[in-house]
Design an enzyme around this catalytic site. Structure first.
Site, mmCIF file in Angstrom:
data_model
loop_
_atom_site.group_PDB
_atom_site.id
_atom_site.type_symbol
_atom_site.label_atom_id
_atom_site.label_comp_id
_atom_site.label_asym_id
_atom_site.label_seq_id
_atom_site.Cartn_x
_atom_site.Cartn_y
_atom_site.Cartn_z
ATOM 1 N N ASP A 219 -6.600 -7.887 2.182
ATOM 2 C CA ASP A 219 -7.649 -7.022 1.638
ATOM 3 C C ASP A 219 -8.471 -7.791 0.601
ATOM 4 O O ASP A 219 -9.711 -7.743 0.591
ATOM 5 C CB ASP A 219 -6.978 -5.797 0.994
ATOM 6 N N TYR B 202 0.839 -1.203 0.000
ATOM 7 C CA TYR B 202 0.000 0.000 0.000
ATOM 8 C C TYR B 202 0.869 1.246 0.000
ATOM 9 O O TYR B 202 1.432 1.651 1.010
ATOM 10 C CB TYR B 202 -1.022 -0.072 1.150
ATOM 11 N N ASP C 64 -2.715 -17.886 -3.653
ATOM 12 C CA ASP C 64 -3.554 -18.331 -4.767
ATOM 13 C C ASP C 64 -4.237 -19.661 -4.422
ATOM 14 O O ASP C 64 -5.443 -19.836 -4.627
ATOM 15 C CB ASP C 64 -2.739 -18.429 -6.080
ATOM 16 N N LYS D 19 3.018 -15.626 -0.229
ATOM 17 C CA LYS D 19 3.443 -16.020 -1.576
ATOM 18 C C LYS D 19 4.975 -16.120 -1.554
ATOM 19 O O LYS D 19 5.674 -15.522 -2.386
ATOM 20 C CB LYS D 19 2.941 -14.961 -2.583
ATOM 21 N N ASP E 223 -12.545 -9.565 1.030
ATOM 22 C CA ASP E 223 -13.694 -9.318 0.138
ATOM 23 C C ASP E 223 -14.219 -10.650 -0.393
ATOM 24 O O ASP E 223 -15.429 -10.839 -0.545
ATOM 25 C CB ASP E 223 -13.302 -8.416 -1.040
#
Ligand code: NAD
Length: 349
Positions: free
Chosen positions: A230, A120, A206, A173, A234
């Protein structure tokens, strides 16, 4: 109380209304923020707000239309509050609710997302922005990952998992982002080793996204870095009924800010159709956090805030279960924010 943009003022007012109906001992201090503050005071985050927030015990922040924020007079208040107040853990629980159509009723998960750094760009450098454009056709995005931030985030997730079903999944990751996510994973494993009663595993982000859909019942608490958290939160919100039902709390050691997962939903703002439940459940999370932090010499206050949180969550559950009662269109109703909020207040035990 920082009302925000778009549906923000409506859903924040709904949360205040429900807090009052629950009898929580809260004195609200309204503070200007967002596009309204920019129009009135020339900035999206006036000094009076930054100062005023720190004089309170906690804050309720509405969503902000941040894609429209540009230039030095339009900082993202959410990012500034998270970094300045060390609100390092963004706690985002979701579950299925009786009376709400849900594709994954087995899912009952909390995403604990690092909140102060990562990809971010507006919060990962002391000065300036972490997205650099050396020439018109090239962009370099800088990500910040520190050992200390990983440790404090994972500790919060471990404590939460210990109170729930005792299962922590570290999501990363590290196979590609070997240094940044490698550091996260290394530090996460070290911290989690201090909680031997927990079942701890890890997944690439993933694969995690797929496993959430294929075996949702096997997740309890997910700890992850900022951007992955984030996105996954969602996804988990969508799996259980949508963003209108997904609460969030930005929590540090000394301060917390209730803030729903969703944005300012400009498509719903004019007709005032935002589902207030996410903001209402966010304020319940804040009341629980305040009751746990406690106030020395005022144990009655802690009990009262915890009881109010329980009343609020119970009322939300009953209002959602009451098929045919007013509710917003995102969960199949025809009501607006105010009508749904009043139904929740009526459902208060
Ligand atoms: P959004 O969350 O505002 O909306 C995504 C979808 O979810 C839309 O279809 C919207 O109608 C629906 N939705 C969101 N909240 C809802 C609610 N309470 N009830 C019913 N439906 C709801 O995300 P977006 O469209 O990507 O972004 C809109 C604006 O919000 C942008 O300016 C973005 O930068 C900003 N944003 C802010 C925050 C924040 O302040 N925390 C978070 C995300 C996005």
């Amino acid at each position: 109380m920082l009302p925000g943009d778009g549906i923000g003022p409506d859903v924040v007012a709904a949360a205040q209304r429900v807090v009052a109906a629950a009898g929580a001992p809260v004195a609200w201090v309204p503070l200007p923020v967002g596009l309204r503050a920019h129009a009135d005071l020339g900035t999206t985050l006036p000094d009076v707000t930054l100062k005023g927030v720190t004089e309170c015990d906690g804050a309720l922040l509405g969503p902000l239309t941040t894609h429209a924020y540009q230039g030095p007079t339009m900082p993202n208040p959410s990012a500034v509050l998270r970094t300045r107040l060390y609100l390092y853990a963004n706690i985002r629980p979701v579950r299925a609710w009786t009376g709400v159509p849900c594709r994954y009723p087995e899912l009952d998960v909390v995403v604990v997302r690092e909140n102060t750094q990562g990809f971010y760009a507006d919060r990962n450098l002391l000065d300036g922005n972490g997205e650099l454009r050396p020439d018109p056709d090239t962009v370099i995005s800088v990500r910040l990952v520190t050992r200390a931030a990983c440790a404090r985030l994972v500790r919060a997730a471990c404590e939460l998992a210990a109170e729930r079903r005792g299962h922590l999944t570290l999501v990363h990751k590290a196979n590609v982002l070997r240094l940044g996510d490698g550091l996260f994973l290394e530090e996460a494993r070290r911290v989690a080793a201090g909680f031997p009663a927990l079942q701890v595993d890890d997944l690439h982000v993933d694969a995690c996204s797929m496993h959430l859909l294929m075996r949702p019942e096997s997740f309890d608490v997910i700890a992850t870095t900022n951007m992955f958290g984030d996105i996954l939160s969602d996804q988990t919100a969508g799996m259980t009924g949508g963003l209108g039902l997904a609460p969030g709390l930005n929590a540090g050691e000394a301060f917390a800010v209730a803030q729903a997962v969703h944005g300012s939903a400009p498509d719903l703002a004019a007709e005032r159709l935002g589902n207030p439940v996410a903001e209402i459940l966010s304020v319940a999370l804040l009341l629980r956090w305040l009751s746990r932090r406690g106030q020395p010499g005022n144990e009655g206050m802690a009990a009262a805030t915890a009881a109010a949180a329980q009343r609020i969550e119970g009322a939300v559950g009953r209002a959602l279960a009451e098929l045919g009662g007013p509710r917003t269109p995102d969960i199949g109703g025809r009501g607006d924010t105010v009508a749904f909020t009043e139904a929740i207040c009526r459902a208060m035990a």
